[in-house]
Design a protein around this motif. Structure first.
Motif, PDB file in Angstrom:
ATOM      1  N   LYS A 237       0.809  -1.221   0.000  1.00 30.72           N
ATOM      2  CA  LYS A 237       0.000   0.000   0.000  1.00 30.72           C
ATOM      3  C   LYS A 237       0.845   1.277   0.000  1.00 30.72           C
ATOM      4  CE  LYS A 237      -4.053  -1.707  -0.217  1.00 30.72           C
ATOM      5  NZ  LYS A 237      -4.977  -1.332  -1.302  1.00 30.72           N
ATOM      6  N   GLY A 238       2.161   1.149  -0.016  1.00 29.53           N
ATOM      7  CA  GLY A 238       2.999   2.353  -0.015  1.00 29.53           C
ATOM      8  C   GLY A 238       2.866   3.145   1.273  1.00 29.53           C
TER       9      GLY A 238
ATOM     10  N   THR B  49       4.983   3.571   3.572  1.00 27.84           N
ATOM     11  CA  THR B  49       6.268   4.048   4.070  1.00 27.84           C
ATOM     12  C   THR B  49       6.776   5.165   3.183  1.00 27.84           C
ATOM     13  OG1 THR B  49       6.949   1.993   5.108  1.00 27.84           O
ATOM     14  CG2 THR B  49       8.689   3.348   4.240  1.00 27.84           C
TER      15      THR B  49
ATOM     16  N   ARG C 193     -11.916   1.956  10.236  1.00 28.07           N
ATOM     17  CA  ARG C 193     -10.772   2.844  10.013  1.00 28.07           C
ATOM     18  C   ARG C 193     -10.544   3.731  11.244  1.00 28.07           C
ATOM     19  NH1 ARG C 193      -8.689   3.117   4.803  1.00 28.07           N
ATOM     20  NH2 ARG C 193      -8.000   5.280   4.966  1.00 28.07           N
ATOM     21  N   GLU C 194     -11.639   4.098  11.909  1.00 30.34           N
ATOM     22  CA  GLU C 194     -11.526   4.935  13.104  1.00 30.34           C
ATOM     23  C   GLU C 194     -10.799   4.175  14.218  1.00 30.34           C
ATOM     24  OE1 GLU C 194     -12.233   7.927  12.330  1.00 30.34           O
ATOM     25  OE2 GLU C 194     -11.549   8.562  14.315  1.00 30.34           O
TER      26      GLU C 194
ATOM     27  N   ARG D 243      -7.169   4.095  13.353  1.00 29.01           N
ATOM     28  CA  ARG D 243      -6.559   5.404  13.639  1.00 29.01           C
ATOM     29  C   ARG D 243      -6.241   5.537  15.124  1.00 29.01           C
ATOM     30  NH1 ARG D 243      -6.485   9.085   9.677  1.00 29.01           N
ATOM     31  NH2 ARG D 243      -7.664   8.563   7.807  1.00 29.01           N
TER      32      ARG D 243
ATOM     33  N   ILE E  81      -3.133   3.481  16.256  1.00 29.11           N
ATOM     34  CA  ILE E  81      -1.803   3.982  15.880  1.00 29.11           C
ATOM     35  C   ILE E  81      -1.604   5.440  16.289  1.00 29.11           C
ATOM     36  CG2 ILE E  81      -1.394   2.362  13.974  1.00 29.11           C
ATOM     37  CD1 ILE E  81      -2.314   4.629  12.048  1.00 29.11           C
TER      38      ILE E  81
ATOM     39  N   CYS F  84       3.972  10.337  12.507  1.00 26.43           N
ATOM     40  CA  CYS F  84       4.594  10.258  11.184  1.00 26.43           C
ATOM     41  C   CYS F  84       4.500  11.624  10.539  1.00 26.43           C
ATOM     42  CB  CYS F  84       3.886   9.230  10.306  1.00 26.43           C
ATOM     43  SG  CYS F  84       4.513   9.234   8.607  1.00 26.43           S
TER      44      CYS F  84
ATOM     45  N   CYS G 221       5.637  12.178   7.298  1.00 28.73           N
ATOM     46  CA  CYS G 221       5.618  12.109   5.827  1.00 28.73           C
ATOM     47  C   CYS G 221       4.277  11.685   5.233  1.00 28.73           C
ATOM     48  CB  CYS G 221       6.644  11.106   5.307  1.00 28.73           C
ATOM     49  SG  CYS G 221       8.318  11.270   5.883  1.00 28.73           S
ATOM     50  N   THR G 222       3.678  10.652   5.782  1.00 28.74           N
ATOM     51  CA  THR G 222       2.638   9.950   5.017  1.00 28.74           C
ATOM     52  C   THR G 222       1.236  10.517   5.170  1.00 28.74           C
ATOM     53  OG1 THR G 222       2.134   8.455   6.838  1.00 28.74           O
ATOM     54  CG2 THR G 222       3.836   7.738   5.279  1.00 28.74           C
ATOM     55  N   GLY G 223       1.003  11.327   6.198  1.00 27.57           N
ATOM     56  CA  GLY G 223      -0.369  11.782   6.449  1.00 27.57           C
ATOM     57  C   GLY G 223      -1.268  10.650   6.938  1.00 27.57           C
ATOM     58  N   TYR G 224      -0.667   9.514   7.258  1.00 25.98           N
ATOM     59  CA  TYR G 224      -1.314   8.345   7.898  1.00 25.98           C
ATOM     60  C   TYR G 224      -2.290   7.557   7.008  1.00 25.98           C
ATOM     61  CZ  TYR G 224       0.398  10.822  12.039  1.00 25.98           C
ATOM     62  OH  TYR G 224       1.176  11.490  12.937  1.00 25.98           O
ATOM     63  N   ASN G 225      -2.859   8.175   5.989  1.00 29.08           N
ATOM     64  CA  ASN G 225      -3.939   7.492   5.266  1.00 29.08           C
ATOM     65  C   ASN G 225      -3.495   6.166   4.666  1.00 29.08           C
ATOM     66  OD1 ASN G 225      -5.987   9.275   5.879  1.00 29.08           O
ATOM     67  ND2 ASN G 225      -5.487  10.632   4.174  1.00 29.08           N
ATOM     68  N   LYS G 226      -2.291   6.145   4.086  1.00 26.12           N
ATOM     69  CA  LYS G 226      -1.832   4.891   3.485  1.00 26.12           C
ATOM     70  C   LYS G 226      -1.442   3.866   4.557  1.00 26.12           C
ATOM     71  CE  LYS G 226      -1.044   6.291  -1.191  1.00 26.12           C
ATOM     72  NZ  LYS G 226      -2.426   5.935  -1.564  1.00 26.12           N
TER      73      LYS G 226
END
Lengths: 156, 330
Positions: free
Chosen positions: A94-95, A97, A122-123, A126, A129, A134, A136-141
């Protein structure tokens, strides 16, 4: 100096350590599990997350003597017979990283969560974690990857 | 009281160093012993996905699968200077340098293939799928492995260099073309403001990014997610608290960056409008993804409350005070 016993990634260790060592120091310096990353050193960022007796902990906030007799899993302990853990596989797929520094901590937090999770939303992911930062990723991936890892494990 | 509002932000961004500064990337391409192809650039991978994009661009230019390209980056001993991983310039600048180097490399391959195949010209020779062959008589063909064998210890290597177009602004008139290319983005958010506590909850967010051409859409999305989250922190949380040059907020417990609970789901829309000077039309998007988000949030706060915010970050304390001042002044 003081003697402690640890089981790390399935292997038993007897160690003679200085009393003021933290768990992260023993893991990184004495046992060379350098997948455990030191970020903030004060329990805010979660980069040093490891699983201790089934629970996720910040290894920078646990003194090594407190961990005496416990079982620890680090990111190095997830590969079984050369096969990546479903969480690791999903992070790649899922990319999830980017720079990668926070990644081992996220993978351990996800692993500890999925060990108990049932049809996680998803909640809920969230929340699981939210102790890991993080930039870089904005967490979504990362959330995508944990959902995907759950599907791998359930074969759905 | 909870109030809802919507806002948009639009931005255009000039990529590269700009203002006449020499913006140069270099690349080397070399035939390896086993017929694989080495690509050498000094562009740094910092998590943005430069390595993936470089391999994809090289594989496309050379007409080979990705696993035949071996990329070496960052090592000053073995790679040429490709400038900094900054200014949203690596995919565009170094991507261009790689593409040029690969094209030069193909011409050199054709020269060797001409000798091996006993041809009188390189015209109509094509390099594809790890072979060099004559388009008008495809039985005449030789693999890159055979070419490497034929060369023995001799190195077949080509260089590519790309300098971005930028002119210095006239100091008198301010006229000039400081950047090329430009990239465009837009963001829309819907949010809810608690006017008593000053808490802002983002309910929905959409980010649209012009990328010229997405070399790797997955990576573009990753950049968009990251830029959105960073801008969210910039708008609502992140405060160095500088006092007389000293950072007051030096810890993550004080300098707050968004967590997974703060970042909402983001709808990402990639706009592909190929740029003629770019490698396969691809422009950089590293910095631009962040830019329209904060204005969109501030516009939505205005829409919700009527309060125009002019200082960042708009923490709950500041927003609650701004709203109560606004109410008093009517």
């Amino acid at each position: 100096m003081i003697n402690i016993k640890l089981n790390v990634n399935g292997k038993d260790y007897s160690l003679e350590i200085e009393e003021d060592k933290r768990l992260i120091d023993v893991l990184r310096e004495d046992l060379r599990f350098t997948g455990v990353k030191e970020g903030c050193s004060e329990g805010e960022c979660g980069a040093c997350s490891v699983i201790m007796d089934g629970r996720i902990v910040n290894s920078c906030l646990v003194m090594a003597v407190q961990a005496n007799g416990s079982s620890i899993v680090t990111v190095e302990g997830l590969v079984k017979d050369g096969e990546l853990d479903p969480v690791q596989r999903a992070f790649i797929e899922k990319g999830a990283t980017q720079c990668g520094y926070c990644t081992p901590g996220f993978i351990m937090a996800a692993r500890a969560f999925l060990n108990r999770a049932k049809d996680p939303t998803r909640e809920e992911i969230r929340e699981a974690i939210s102790g890991n930062l993080c930039r870089c990723t904005g967490y979504n991936k990362i959330v995508d990857a944990i959902e995907e890892a759950y599907r791998y494990e359930k074969g759905i | 009281m909870k109030k809802r509002g919507r806002g948009i932000g639009l931005s255009f961004y000039g990529t590269g160093y700009g203002n006449g500064f020499p913006d140069v990337s270099n690349a080397w391409v070399r035939l390896l012993k086993d017929g694989k192809i080495g690509v050498y650039v000094g562009g740094a991978e910092v998590g943005q996905g430069a390595m993936t994009a470089f391999v994809q661009i090289a594989a496309e230019a050379l007409g080979v699968p990705h696993d035949r390209v071996l990329l070496e980056i960052e090592d000053t001993l073995t790679t040429p200077d490709s400038g900094t991983a900054a200014a949203t310039r690596q995919t565009y600048n170094t991507g261009n340098a790689i593409k040029i180097a690969c094209e030069n490399f193909k011409e050199k391959l054709k020269e060797v293939a001409k000798d091996i195949l006993n041809l009188n010209s390189t015209a109509a020779l094509e390099v594809k799928d790890g072979e060099v062959y004559l388009e008008i008589f495809p039985q005449k063909r030789v693999s890159l492995e055979k070419i490497a064998d034929f060369l023995g210890g001799n190195i077949l290597e080509a260089e590519g260099s790309f300098t971005a177009q930028t002119t210095k602004l006239d100091p008198e008139t301010g006229q000039g073309a400081p950047y090329w290319p430009y990239t465009f983005s837009a963001c829309g958010v819907e949010l809810e403001v608690d006017t008593i506590t000053g808490q802002v909850d983002i309910l929905k967010a959409v980010l649209v990014q012009d990328v010229g051409r997405a070399v790797n859409p997955h990576l573009v999305e990753g950049q968009m997610d990251g830029g959105y989250a960073m801008a969210l922190g910039y708008a609502l949380f992140e405060d160095l608290n500088l006092k007389r040059g000293v950072m007051g907020n030096r810890k993550f417990s004080k300098y707050l960056i968004p967590t997974s609970m703060d970042v909402t789901e983001l709808t990402k829309i990639i706009v592909e409008d190929p740029e003629s000077t770019a490698p396969y039309g691809a422009k950089g998007i590293g910095e631009p993804v962040m830019i329209p988000v904060t204005p969109a949030i501030l516009n939505a706060i205005y829409d919700a409350t009527g309060v125009r915010i002019t200082e960042l970050p708009i923490t709950p304390e500041k927003l609650a005070k701004a709203f109560s001042d606004f109410e008093k002044e009517g």
